[in-house]
Every structure is written in structure tokens, then in C-alpha cells.
Design an enzyme around this catalytic site. Structure first.
Site, PDB file in Angstrom:
ATOM      1  N   ASP A   1       1.056  -1.257  -0.090  1.00 56.86           N
ATOM      2  CA  ASP A   1      -0.056  -0.031   0.181  1.00 56.86           C
ATOM      3  C   ASP A   1       0.746   1.390   0.116  1.00 56.86           C
ATOM      4  O   ASP A   1       1.873   1.350   0.808  1.00 56.86           O
ATOM      5  CB  ASP A   1      -0.834  -0.149   1.374  1.00 56.86           C
ATOM      6  CG  ASP A   1      -2.171   0.922   1.104  1.00 56.86           C
ATOM      7  OD1 ASP A   1      -3.270   0.498   1.113  1.00 56.86           O
ATOM      8  OD2 ASP A   1      -1.943   2.167   1.074  1.00 56.86           O
ATOM      9  N   ILE A   2       0.405   2.182  -1.007  1.00 53.52           N
ATOM     10  CA  ILE A   2       1.306   3.432  -0.771  1.00 53.52           C
ATOM     11  C   ILE A   2       1.296   4.229   0.385  1.00 53.52           C
ATOM     12  O   ILE A   2       2.001   5.435   0.780  1.00 53.52           O
ATOM     13  CB  ILE A   2       1.146   4.338  -2.185  1.00 53.52           C
ATOM     14  CG1 ILE A   2      -0.387   4.596  -2.459  1.00 53.52           C
ATOM     15  CG2 ILE A   2       2.057   4.005  -3.099  1.00 53.52           C
ATOM     16  CD1 ILE A   2      -0.485   5.579  -3.127  1.00 53.52           C
TER      17      ILE A   2
ATOM     18  N   GLN B   1     -14.859   2.563   0.844  1.00 50.44           N
ATOM     19  CA  GLN B   1     -14.254   2.029  -0.176  1.00 50.44           C
ATOM     20  C   GLN B   1     -13.597   3.089  -1.045  1.00 50.44           C
ATOM     21  O   GLN B   1     -14.403   3.688  -1.664  1.00 50.44           O
ATOM     22  CB  GLN B   1     -14.797   0.879  -0.776  1.00 50.44           C
ATOM     23  CG  GLN B   1     -14.050   0.172  -1.918  1.00 50.44           C
ATOM     24  CD  GLN B   1     -14.915  -0.861  -2.745  1.00 50.44           C
ATOM     25  OE1 GLN B   1     -15.921  -0.917  -2.555  1.00 50.44           O
ATOM     26  NE2 GLN B   1     -14.206  -1.405  -3.448  1.00 50.44           N
ATOM     27  N   GLU B   2     -12.444   3.311  -0.801  1.00 48.91           N
ATOM     28  CA  GLU B   2     -11.821   4.443  -1.730  1.00 48.91           C
ATOM     29  C   GLU B   2     -11.655   3.988  -3.116  1.00 48.91           C
ATOM     30  O   GLU B   2     -12.081   4.723  -4.211  1.00 48.91           O
ATOM     31  CB  GLU B   2     -10.603   4.963  -1.120  1.00 48.91           C
ATOM     32  CG  GLU B   2      -9.686   6.030  -1.845  1.00 48.91           C
ATOM     33  CD  GLU B   2      -8.381   6.117  -1.522  1.00 48.91           C
ATOM     34  OE1 GLU B   2      -7.390   6.371  -2.297  1.00 48.91           O
ATOM     35  OE2 GLU B   2      -8.105   5.865  -0.441  1.00 48.91           O
TER      36      GLU B   2
ATOM     37  N   HIS C   1     -10.296  -5.286  -3.192  1.00 46.55           N
ATOM     38  CA  HIS C   1      -8.868  -5.425  -2.506  1.00 46.55           C
ATOM     39  C   HIS C   1      -9.151  -5.941  -0.782  1.00 46.55           C
ATOM     40  O   HIS C   1      -9.841  -5.294  -0.238  1.00 46.55           O
ATOM     41  CB  HIS C   1      -8.109  -4.213  -2.786  1.00 46.55           C
ATOM     42  CG  HIS C   1      -8.739  -2.973  -2.138  1.00 46.55           C
ATOM     43  ND1 HIS C   1      -9.830  -2.252  -3.050  1.00 46.55           N
ATOM     44  CD2 HIS C   1      -8.645  -2.301  -1.172  1.00 46.55           C
ATOM     45  CE1 HIS C   1     -10.101  -1.324  -2.276  1.00 46.55           C
ATOM     46  NE2 HIS C   1      -9.518  -1.187  -1.122  1.00 46.55           N
TER      47      HIS C   1
ATOM     48  N   HIS D   1      -7.053  -5.977   2.621  1.00 35.50           N
ATOM     49  CA  HIS D   1      -6.121  -5.254   3.180  1.00 35.50           C
ATOM     50  C   HIS D   1      -5.313  -6.182   3.977  1.00 35.50           C
ATOM     51  O   HIS D   1      -6.194  -6.927   4.858  1.00 35.50           O
ATOM     52  CB  HIS D   1      -6.498  -4.154   3.996  1.00 35.50           C
ATOM     53  CG  HIS D   1      -6.754  -2.901   3.518  1.00 35.50           C
ATOM     54  ND1 HIS D   1      -5.795  -1.817   3.085  1.00 35.50           N
ATOM     55  CD2 HIS D   1      -8.194  -2.532   2.830  1.00 35.50           C
ATOM     56  CE1 HIS D   1      -6.831  -0.801   2.525  1.00 35.50           C
ATOM     57  NE2 HIS D   1      -8.165  -1.249   2.162  1.00 35.50           N
TER      58      HIS D   1
HETATM   59  P1  AMP Z   1      -9.883   1.362   0.543  1.00 35.39           P
HETATM   60  O1  AMP Z   1     -10.281   2.668   1.474  1.00 35.39           O
HETATM   61  O2  AMP Z   1     -10.130   0.266   1.235  1.00 35.39           O
HETATM   62  O3  AMP Z   1     -10.589   1.437  -0.766  1.00 35.39           O
HETATM   63  O4  AMP Z   1      -8.298   1.339   0.557  1.00 35.39           O
HETATM   64  C1  AMP Z   1      -7.634   1.920  -0.683  1.00 35.39           C
HETATM   65  C2  AMP Z   1      -6.363   1.677  -0.466  1.00 35.39           C
HETATM   66  O5  AMP Z   1      -5.482   1.785  -1.621  1.00 35.39           O
HETATM   67  C3  AMP Z   1      -5.557   2.735   0.448  1.00 35.39           C
HETATM   68  O6  AMP Z   1      -5.081   2.145   1.526  1.00 35.39           O
HETATM   69  C4  AMP Z   1      -4.562   3.773  -0.338  1.00 35.39           C
HETATM   70  O7  AMP Z   1      -3.387   3.802   0.271  1.00 35.39           O
HETATM   71  C5  AMP Z   1      -4.172   2.498  -1.628  1.00 35.39           C
HETATM   72  N1  AMP Z   1      -3.800   2.907  -2.553  1.00 35.39           N
HETATM   73  C6  AMP Z   1      -4.397   3.529  -3.654  1.00 35.39           C
HETATM   74  N2  AMP Z   1      -3.622   3.939  -4.597  1.00 35.39           N
HETATM   75  C7  AMP Z   1      -2.589   3.076  -4.561  1.00 35.39           C
HETATM   76  C8  AMP Z   1      -1.393   2.724  -5.394  1.00 35.39           C
HETATM   77  N3  AMP Z   1      -1.171   3.561  -6.597  1.00 35.39           N
HETATM   78  N4  AMP Z   1      -0.598   1.668  -4.921  1.00 35.39           N
HETATM   79  C9  AMP Z   1      -0.860   1.137  -3.965  1.00 35.39           C
HETATM   80  N5  AMP Z   1      -1.592   1.599  -2.789  1.00 35.39           N
HETATM   81  C10 AMP Z   1      -2.703   2.302  -3.417  1.00 35.39           C
END
Ligand code: AMP
Ligand code: ZN
Length: 129
Positions: free
Chosen positions: A29-30, A90-91, A96, A98
Site C-alpha cells: 500500500d502506498i 471504499q476508496e 481489495h 488489506h
Molecule cells: P480502501 O479505502 O479500502 O479503498 O483502500 C484503498 C487503499 O489503496 C488505500 O490504503 C490507499 O493507500 C491504497 N492505494 C491507492 N492507490 C494506490 C497505489 N497506486 N498503490 C498502492 N496502494 C494504493
């Protein structure tokens, strides 16, 4: 499709990939919550749990067991917390999982509004009646 995780799968966006097979990919995760915070995604685009394919769900579980063991061995974490958001909260709208390594004496909090918690009996009745 304008999906950042599909772009990661297609190699259009770089990632720190730690595991990959025919149907899933796992990368760091970034914005890690702890060291080694990993995301496991299906290579096929599914938005969330509700539209996930059953076989792929199984595969995510198997990969998550393998990667969990890898993180434990390589990072010496004392535990792994799994989280998986759907719709609200969910962003990224590409399924996905975690995997969040846990380290003794390191802060990790899931805070909620305790005054919004209803009697368990009432909630049970809503769900099953
Ligand atoms: P969620 O809130 O469960 O949708 O989590 C999305 C996750 O994706 C967050 O923890 C972000 O930091 C991660 N994320 C977003 N863009 C990237 C990327 N390009 N590479 C790795 N992780 C990412
Ligand atoms: Zn996607």
C-alpha cells in the site's frame, strides 16, 4: 476503464509487487498503516464483495494465507489484521483485501461512535426477523 488497480495490473502504474499468480496480485500500500501493509487484488475487475466470483474469492483467501505467512516470516510481525471495505468507506472501487501486519506495542485503532450502538437483541431481530 479508469481504475488505478486495473492500471497496476496492466503495468501502467508501478507497484511494489510482492506476490503474483494467474488470478491475483499483491503489492504494498502506498500509504501504509503499518510496515508491510499489503493489498491483494483480483486481476479481473470486480467492484466489491457483492459481485466477486466465488473461485476468485477462494483464491484471495489462499493468497492471503501465503502472504500472511511471508510477512510474518520476513517482517517478524506478531499478527495480521485483515480489512476489506465495500461501497461506503471504499476508496478504490476494485475489490481489495488489506493485510495489515501488527507489531506488539504499536498503535492500531478502529474507532466508532459508541453512542450509536443499539441493543444487540434489537439488531439481531432486524437481521433475522
Ligand atoms: P480502501 O479505502 O479500502 O479503498 O483502500 C484503498 C487503499 O489503496 C488505500 O490504503 C490507499 O493507500 C491504497 N492505494 C491507492 N492507490 C494506490 C497505489 N497506486 N498503490 C498502492 N496502494 C494504493
Ligand atoms: Zn479495476
Amino acid at each position: 476503464m479508469d481504475c488505478i488497480f486495473c492500471k497496476i495490473i496492466q503495468g501502467e502504474i508501478p507497484s511494489y509487487t510482492i506476490y503474483e499468480d494467474d488470478s491475483v496480485k499483491a503489492f504494498l500500500d502506498i500509504q501504509p498503516l503499518t510496515n508491510g501493509h499489503t493489498l491483494i487484488i483480483p486481476k479481473q475487475h470486480f467492484e466489491n464483495l457483492y459481485d466477486m466470483d466465488m473461485e476468485i474469492l477462494k483464491h484471495i483467501e489462499l493468497a492471503s494465507q501465503k502472504i500472511g505467512k511471508l510477512l510474518k516470516e520476513k517482517l517478524n510481525c506478531q499478527g495480521i489484521t485483515r480489512l476489506q471495505n465495500n461501497e461506503y468507506g471504499q476508496e478504490v472501487k476494485h475489490y481489495h483485501m488489506h493485510l495489515i501486519p501488527r507489531y506488539e506495542n504499536e498503535l492500531f485503532e478502529l474507532k466508532t461512535d459508541k453512542n450509536k450502538i443499539t441493543e444487540t437483541q434489537e439488531i439481531f431481530d432486524k437481521i433475522v426477523k
